[in-house]
Design an enzyme around this catalytic site. Structure first.
Site, PDB file in Angstrom:
ATOM      1  N   SER A 141       0.781  -1.093   0.036  1.00 21.56           N
ATOM      2  CA  SER A 141       0.017   0.154   0.010  1.00 21.56           C
ATOM      3  C   SER A 141       0.923   1.292  -0.074  1.00 21.56           C
ATOM      4  O   SER A 141       2.048   1.065   0.458  1.00 21.56           O
ATOM      5  CB  SER A 141      -0.982   0.006   1.147  1.00 21.56           C
ATOM      6  OG  SER A 141      -1.480   1.209   1.453  1.00 21.56           O
ATOM      7  N   TYR A 154      -1.944  -0.877  10.410  1.00 15.06           N
ATOM      8  CA  TYR A 154      -1.937  -1.039   9.045  1.00 15.06           C
ATOM      9  C   TYR A 154      -0.578  -0.621   8.420  1.00 15.06           C
ATOM     10  O   TYR A 154       0.085  -1.324   7.562  1.00 15.06           O
ATOM     11  CB  TYR A 154      -3.187  -0.311   8.417  1.00 15.06           C
ATOM     12  CG  TYR A 154      -3.112  -0.667   6.862  1.00 15.06           C
ATOM     13  CD1 TYR A 154      -3.845  -1.893   6.351  1.00 15.06           C
ATOM     14  CD2 TYR A 154      -2.878   0.402   5.965  1.00 15.06           C
ATOM     15  CE1 TYR A 154      -4.041  -2.149   5.298  1.00 15.06           C
ATOM     16  CE2 TYR A 154      -3.177   0.127   4.583  1.00 15.06           C
ATOM     17  CZ  TYR A 154      -3.683  -1.021   4.132  1.00 15.06           C
ATOM     18  OH  TYR A 154      -3.974  -1.197   2.968  1.00 15.06           O
TER      19      TYR A 154
END
Length: 263
Positions: A141, A154
């Site tokens: 990501s 995350y």
């Protein structure tokens, strides 16, 4: 790299970026596809793909990628039926700050486990008669190369994916015949990105004004899944540099240059 007569395994395959990748592979002539996801029953999208791409062999596996035993079983069942495993895309992931252990188990352990299993089946130097090299793509990501204070768990998991893939790939491509890539999509239009859940599950308070600005900024730059899947296809097809890390925003690819390897 032509996908005709090639075989691929994709985790997190029935929705979002994973489904987009499966579809673009099938459109480009993929022969065999193993689609892994959590659903206990075969999802409707699998039968839709079979109707749309009748020449391809598409097998669905219900698997939790955080379980190494389940991954091993899926890989064995699939690779026992095909000539060679050519492409693996590790796309399964979760996005929930309140579940930090599960975040690490899925986003980090799932990627590491699947990658190591696939390496042993694909590598030319020790992979046996079916080890012909190939491509492994790990989906991280933009949070894997940048810092977002409201997503610490995350971010940590996606930074780990970038570091793991870079480290594993460094100096090994010529021996194993495997190219490794890490993909870092920016905000993408998937069900996983739920900004209401971001606020609800955040470990730190975000005032309403700041959260509104954050959400509007992210939504204004949100790209379609096809932008990411097509970019990945072009990267595989053009045989980009091994161990490279790519940020994808609105379909545009930018290579992220990290810290040089110590050795």
């Amino acid at each position: 790299m032509s996908l005709v007569n090639k075989s691929a395994l994709v985790t997190g395959a029935i929705g979002g970026i994973g489904a987009g990748i499966c579809e673009v592979f099938l459109k480009n002539g993929l022969k065999n596809l193993a689609a892994l996801d959590l659903n206990p029953e075969e999802p409707k999208i699998i039968s839709e793909w079979r109707q749309k791409f009748p020449k391809a062999v598409i097998i669905y596996f219900s698997a939790d990628v955080s379980s190494h035993d389940q991954l091993e079983k899926c890989y064995k069942e699939f690779t026992d039926t095909i000539e060679s495993l050519d492409i693996v895309v590790n796309c399964a992931g979760i996005f929930n700050e309140s579940l930090y252990r599960k975040t690490v188990e899925v986003n980090v352990c799932g990627v590491i486990g699947s990658t190591l299993i696939s390496v042993e089946r694909m590598r030319k130097d020790k992979g046996g008669s079916r080890g012909r090299g190939g491509v492994i793509v790990n989906i991280a990501s933009e949070a894997g190369v940048n810092i977002f204070s409201f997503l610490p768990s995350y971010c940590a998991s996606k930074h780990a994916v970038v570091a793991f893939t870079r480290s594993l790939a460094h100096g090994r491509d010529s021996k194993m015949g495997i190219r490794f890539f890490t993909i870092c999509p920016g905000p993408t239009d998937t069900q996983m990105v739920d900004f209401g859940l971001v606020k609800q599950n955040n470990l730190y308070e975000i005032d309403d004004a700041s959260f509104k600005n954050l959400t509007e900024m992210a939504l204004s730059t949100k790209q379609g899944v096809d932008k990411v899947s097509n970019a990945i296809m072009s990267l595989i097809d053009n045989e980009g540099q091994n161990s490279s890390v790519w940020i994808i925003n609105n379909g545009e690819m930018t290579e992220h240059v990290g810290v040089p390897a110590a050795f």
